[in-house]
Design a protein around this motif. Structure first.
Motif, PDB file in Angstrom:
ATOM      1  N   GLY A  58       5.628  10.969  -1.120  1.00  0.00           N
ATOM      2  CA  GLY A  58       4.751   9.846  -0.785  1.00  0.00           C
ATOM      3  C   GLY A  58       5.529   8.723  -0.120  1.00  0.00           C
ATOM      4  O   GLY A  58       6.759   8.700  -0.147  1.00  0.00           O
ATOM      5  N   ASP A  59       4.795   7.815   0.524  1.00  0.00           N
ATOM      6  CA  ASP A  59       5.413   6.720   1.273  1.00  0.00           C
ATOM      7  C   ASP A  59       4.919   5.361   0.789  1.00  0.00           C
ATOM      8  O   ASP A  59       3.829   5.248   0.243  1.00  0.00           O
ATOM      9  N   VAL A  60       5.718   4.359   1.058  1.00  0.00           N
ATOM     10  CA  VAL A  60       5.190   2.997   1.034  1.00  0.00           C
ATOM     11  C   VAL A  60       4.639   2.736   2.430  1.00  0.00           C
ATOM     12  O   VAL A  60       5.374   2.765   3.419  1.00  0.00           O
ATOM     13  N   ILE A  61       3.328   2.533   2.517  1.00  0.00           N
ATOM     14  CA  ILE A  61       2.628   2.381   3.796  1.00  0.00           C
ATOM     15  C   ILE A  61       2.775   0.956   4.316  1.00  0.00           C
ATOM     16  O   ILE A  61       2.988   0.722   5.494  1.00  0.00           O
ATOM     17  N   LYS A  62       2.625   0.048   3.415  1.00  0.00           N
ATOM     18  CA  LYS A  62       2.659  -1.381   3.754  1.00  0.00           C
ATOM     19  C   LYS A  62       3.555  -2.014   2.708  1.00  0.00           C
ATOM     20  O   LYS A  62       3.354  -1.809   1.519  1.00  0.00           O
ATOM     21  N   PRO A  63       4.540  -2.772   3.137  1.00  0.00           N
ATOM     22  CA  PRO A  63       5.482  -3.298   2.145  1.00  0.00           C
ATOM     23  C   PRO A  63       4.858  -4.326   1.218  1.00  0.00           C
ATOM     24  O   PRO A  63       3.863  -4.968   1.542  1.00  0.00           O
ATOM     25  N   ILE A  64       5.458  -4.472   0.072  1.00  0.00           N
ATOM     26  CA  ILE A  64       5.121  -5.540  -0.871  1.00  0.00           C
ATOM     27  C   ILE A  64       5.602  -6.852  -0.265  1.00  0.00           C
ATOM     28  O   ILE A  64       6.698  -6.925   0.265  1.00  0.00           O
ATOM     29  N   ARG A  65       4.764  -7.869  -0.345  1.00  0.00           N
ATOM     30  CA  ARG A  65       5.123  -9.157   0.235  1.00  0.00           C
ATOM     31  C   ARG A  65       5.441 -10.150  -0.889  1.00  0.00           C
ATOM     32  O   ARG A  65       4.629 -10.339  -1.799  1.00  0.00           O
ATOM     33  N   ILE A  66       6.616 -10.734  -0.812  1.00  0.00           N
ATOM     34  CA  ILE A  66       6.993 -11.771  -1.784  1.00  0.00           C
ATOM     35  C   ILE A  66       6.981 -13.106  -1.063  1.00  0.00           C
ATOM     36  O   ILE A  66       7.683 -13.279  -0.068  1.00  0.00           O
TER      37      ILE A  66
ATOM     38  N   GLU B 187       0.878  -1.161   0.000  1.00  0.00           N
ATOM     39  CA  GLU B 187       0.000   0.000   0.000  1.00  0.00           C
ATOM     40  C   GLU B 187       0.916   1.213   0.000  1.00  0.00           C
ATOM     41  O   GLU B 187       1.924   1.232   0.700  1.00  0.00           O
ATOM     42  N   SER B 188       0.571   2.215  -0.780  1.00  0.00           N
ATOM     43  CA  SER B 188       1.431   3.395  -0.852  1.00  0.00           C
ATOM     44  C   SER B 188       0.593   4.650  -0.949  1.00  0.00           C
ATOM     45  O   SER B 188      -0.610   4.590  -1.164  1.00  0.00           O
ATOM     46  N   SER B 189       1.232   5.766  -0.761  1.00  0.00           N
ATOM     47  CA  SER B 189       0.526   7.052  -0.819  1.00  0.00           C
ATOM     48  C   SER B 189       1.286   8.039  -1.698  1.00  0.00           C
ATOM     49  O   SER B 189       1.765   9.052  -1.222  1.00  0.00           O
TER      50      SER B 189
ATOM     51  N   GLU C 169       3.358  -1.749  -5.553  1.00  0.00           N
ATOM     52  CA  GLU C 169       3.333  -0.991  -4.303  1.00  0.00           C
ATOM     53  C   GLU C 169       1.900  -0.738  -3.838  1.00  0.00           C
ATOM     54  O   GLU C 169       1.672  -0.420  -2.672  1.00  0.00           O
ATOM     55  N   MET C 170       0.960  -0.840  -4.751  1.00  0.00           N
ATOM     56  CA  MET C 170      -0.436  -0.633  -4.356  1.00  0.00           C
ATOM     57  C   MET C 170      -1.401  -1.278  -5.330  1.00  0.00           C
ATOM     58  O   MET C 170      -1.663  -0.764  -6.408  1.00  0.00           O
ATOM     59  N   GLY C 171      -1.931  -2.397  -4.933  1.00  0.00           N
ATOM     60  CA  GLY C 171      -3.090  -2.909  -5.622  1.00  0.00           C
ATOM     61  C   GLY C 171      -2.865  -3.883  -6.754  1.00  0.00           C
ATOM     62  O   GLY C 171      -3.828  -4.419  -7.283  1.00  0.00           O
TER      63      GLY C 171
END
Lengths: 396, 396, 396, 396
Positions: free
Chosen positions: A80-88, A72-74, A271-273
């Protein structure tokens, strides 16, 4: 005598360039699906390298299941930030131990994934923006390099054709141009998607191009950067396809009024969605070509020695290229190779080549020449394996 | 007037039944990839149902990323355990909240996955043999049923053909026969794989058939069950393809001397060593057909209203079937539909149909009749959406 | 008038130094439990700092649940690998959004954890040897700095005593000496455990001291390093406890004959076989003191403004120290503070101090002086909060 | 002769019943921390049972790290959903294989956790409301039943006292009364917390009592149920503590005006916002007693044969009870047992008992009687182990 079951026939459909409509797509190296492909293959190479260095040969493995869960990012103009990291989430099978030596499989896999992201992505930082975890489990522990005659343990296809059509070439080259040359000049990331459509003589290249939020001050800046990027891509695409009318369109989904732009913090929609998986993007040809005979095999991450699907796809492409280079009469060739469970992999159930000649007729001489190239490539199948392990053959 | 961009042309290649070689595969419903497909689609249906019931319409979602990480098991004649459960990692995008109402997205997804496994698998228990977790995140929260005119927000293909070739029919029906009728009579599970190959007039169906360890006493019992199953499948396959020579082979990879049998605790290789992902198995046609024009789209789990790839694949199949039913002159039709970003989805960039007629000539009358069927199906695209939501169209 | 409910009574048991047996333990900063404590508190501080900077005040949170799942390693003299990374699973509650601003909670938490490991551990690399994931969820979104009068929403204790006994001082100082000064001179890590036992006048300090495999050539090298380290610790411990007989023993579980040594790749047993959790190691005093009145509260990771347990434990220690400093007649003080749900936290249900005086008698004057110090500290409870936020009070 | 190092001394502090203030707490079986404790111990028992049945004896293990990550729920009068399931993350160490037999460790652990929840919780369904995953790894594979003389491999304490004080008894019994008898009559769950405070002769029991949303129609219904429950608890508590004034208060944090009630879907705050871990709740005594000598050891989940901390805590309690039963002169006893690394666990470094006699004086005869009971219990330490394995000793 080795039974290769080679069948060479005349291609009977309309030549691709003569068909009224053609559709081709390429997902750039930063697309979530491509990231999964790249990570899977990087793990296979790193694991094989470790085993060769420490155990004297490669071990059986299949790291062809990697899942990317979007973060999740903004993003906003200027930052802007990466709010929640990408999960691999790495899955697949490997060998945790061989002859008493522990193989640091998880560590190899995670580091290979991080190294791959670091050398591929300009703005995405695997330590800051991603959580990379490994769920890979135990598979067979056979040391596959010591197997002289590798036997197919599955029914798999390999499919390829050569040369690329004009549209295919345009899509392939344009996409790679953007993620290499253009990326150095513009504030753009690697999650590029190029969709090509040809109707008659008119080609449209629809490009999705992620801009980097921290490097774009405002909407006007964005529009200007987009315009300039579109112009550069247009010039490049025209050079690649001088014989067709080509029109490049960038980020057609933007809606300035609603403030919708393709703006990212890291250069990828992961990064988002946008989630991703291995084998859901480009084929081994680097393209998605719905109007061509295509393998669904996801070669990335599979072991490059005994996995029939991986080896046959690479072999099919390599052989098609060789036929075009060495048999001048051949204008286009399409090849399918099908494995036969329990038989050596240089002895497929059938190796089927459809040949289109310049003269329009497939002479016995040409058929023999094509058969010879195929036979030679099957006999030297070890060469293809070596090229895969060296990363010399791109697989997505 | 609505611009549908329908192009109907004459199929030019050799008729599939006249080609010298044909290769077709189907992964049964218990294959790890098929399990992921089925779970993804079950989640989409359950989520849509919840939203319709509680919010008055479906919400945007794409649950098309499900990863299966194989467990570990210890099957032996007469029994065995699942040592480490199968892990299902649901990803994708949905809407956690709409107009102040919280949507129990994770709970819906996990329960839908369990329910799907329960009604599909005879021996695999989702509560005992699986850990099912949901990593799905926030996506768009648009209530998509209220959008009158759904607009394509992506470039996607839909591809289909009809009718199936004889080999395709044989592979498809045989695989389904095994996982329904045969499963009631024999101690077998659902992770069946049927690989069909036709060379000239000779068809070979290579069947991988998982036996249930607890219900097989010993090697002799296994060999007898395998023989009987092979006989039953052979009889069935011959009925399906009366015009070709057909030979069924079951579990050819068994090596009795080494004690290698296809023995499972739960009926699927997911219990040990075989991972899976959505979109890596069968196409929307239920088959893997490398010699046909094929979409790489993974329709399962995608939202059935606005996702162009899903809707177009289902629409293409539905339309091809209608053409065959309603235009008797047409012997075979292949169709590609390509979306146009920013345009209503009933107005594709191009809808391309290659028609093979019985007479060998495409008359203007036939062309018009085919065009009419296509136009009607595009106009009534809502019908296809409804069928998908009701689960009336199978997608893998 | 504010009701503080302060009860000051005379300590009645035997003075700790006069008791026949005393048992005290400290887990060093690299112990798996301490790592969890440190990470939890680092997250609380980083999160609070971010909120203050970006939102004008701290948000409610409790990141006091961190689980460490041990990895797997293969240490051997001269080297070794981390086979499987250490997994850190951050749980707890925070606020993902406040007044429309998204808080990058997961990113803050993961980076704070990594930063903490980097500045605490010499050989453990959070990017190479660990997978750090965040499962923290949504809690209350109250901006807690704007609450003038913080009200206890839970019944919690704070407990402390001062001064430390001689044994407590020896254990505390020796442990910290090893992970700071000694670590610079010897190839040792931070997963130190010092167990102190006093029987009469004889103190035994049993020290578990992890050596770094890559920096120890062989068994002889190990034995020499261990001997030298033991000597250095002995000298240090004797200085700390000049009045008692002290004997230091290092790695008594080693069994040279079986090749069992305390050898690690990274300096912590978290790399293989030792899991950890917040609140399972040292108390807020930095010690485990089973013979003392002790709070079970795990203060690390809790919010430093309104969490009664955290604030009261820090307050109790701070107040005990102040009493010793400011009321010379007091030789030892033990304090319990109990919150009263629904009342301001400076008005506990009871604040109970047991005082041991030098004269052996608790005069009304001393009682009044002690009461005054306590009253003042309750009134200025905000000072303790500020010290916690600044990291000036150690909590484990 | 076996060296037991038993030290029996006279208790010197004020008798607990004579102290002016006393604070005691118990977290009910449905509290997130208690759930973790119960699950951990259930896993240890199930694992031990499996090993005894299939391997002839227990294997080394420590499943004492279980993390509960709270879910998300939407309770409302008359109903509500679990939005996001509760996540249970089992860690710890076990043995995946012994003498060639694979131990289904993960499956045992997950099923034991589910079974425990099923038999403990009335409304919480482990299959519907929880995701239970196992990250436990490989530990030592020693078959511990074959070790005749178990040696302490760690320095650990066991601490206990007996009898309970009046307040302790009130808190303990009241809490258990609520989660058994009262739960059958009222719509309440098991996440009960009873906080007891005695000031002089006045006891306050503050009870947190979760009501089940689906069974409470509205606010009036809630208030009535709460009133009736409070009355029932008051009556019960008065019977338990006839000699003190006792006042029961239920859900004091409710704020009817703001619509704040203690309403849950499943009977535990784990469904929303309250995480848990092993060892963070009740001590082995079933109570949290900050004013008593207390072990921080988290016994739940540890192996019941060789884990010193677990065995010593149970042994200390068992021995204290026996002393009170068999030495009538003893009014109260507190005991600490400290292990000695490398020595048999029936030979502790020190076993320290503080005895309070009815006469106020510890005679040599009483000392000898107490010593004899302790010596006997150390000699018969196997009895305690057997009781733990049979679940006859509660540990939290």
């Amino acid at each position: 005598m080795t039974k290769r079951n080679i069948v060479v026939s005349e291609a009977t459909g309309a030549y691709i360039e003569d068909q009224p409509v053609e559709i081709v797509e390429r997902k750039g190296i930063g697309h979530p699906d491509s990231l999964c492909d790249g990570i899977a293959e990087a793990i296979s190479q790193a694991y094989t390298h470790w085993c060769e260095t420490n155990l004297g040969g490669p071990l059986h493995h299949n790291f062809d299941k990697v899942q990317l869960v979007a973060g999740e990012s903004s993003p906003r103009f200027g930052g802007g930030d990466v709010i929640k990291p990408i999960r691999i989430q790495i899955a697949g099978r490997g060998t945790p131990e061989y002859n008493g030596t522990k193989v640091p499989m998880d560590t190899i896999a995670i580091q290979a994934a991080k190294d791959y992201v670091r050398r591929t992505m300009k703005y995405l930082d695997p330590d800051k923006h991603m959580v990379i975890d490994c769920f890979a489990g135990r598979g067979s522990s056979e040391l596959i390099s010591q197997v002289v005659q590798v036997t197919a343990n599955d029914t798999s296809f390999g499919v390829s054709h050569w040369p690329r059509s004009g549209l295919e070439e345009a899509v392939y080259q344009t996409c790679n141009y953007i993620t290499s040359t253009l990326r150095d000049k513009f504030p753009v990331g690697e999650d590029v998607k190029v969709m090509g459509c040809r109707i008659g003589n008119d080609i449209t290249l629809t490009v999705a191009l992620p801009f980097i939020a921290s490097r774009i001050a405002d909407a006007a800046d964005y529009e200007e950067a987009k315009r300039a990027a579109q112009e550069a891509i247009q010039i490049f695409a025209e050079k690649i396809t001088p014989d067709r009318n080509v029109k490049v369109m960038v980020n057609t989904a933007d809606q300035a009024k609603r403030g919708d732009y393709y703006l990212t913090v890291t250069g990828t929609s992961a990064e988002m969605g946008d989630d991703g998986e291995v084998g859901r993007g480009n084929r081994a040809s680097g393209l998605i070509t719905p109007m061509r005979s295509t393998s669904l095999e996801a070669p990335c991450g599979k072991n490059p020695v005994s996995h029939v699907g991986k080896v046959y796809n690479a072999l099919a492409l390599d052989t098609c290229r060789a036929i075009i280079n060495r048999v001048p009469e051949v204008k286009e060739v399409t090849m399918q190779i099908l494995s036969q469970i329990g038989h050596p992999i240089d002895q497929p159930l059938v190796c089927n080549a459809q040949v289109r000649t310049k003269s329009g007729v497939l002479s016995e001489e040409t058929r023999a020449a094509v058969t010879a190239v195929i036979d030679e490539h099957l006999a030297n199948i070890a060469d293809v394996r070596a090229k895969i392990r060296a990363g010399e053959i791109t697989l997505f």
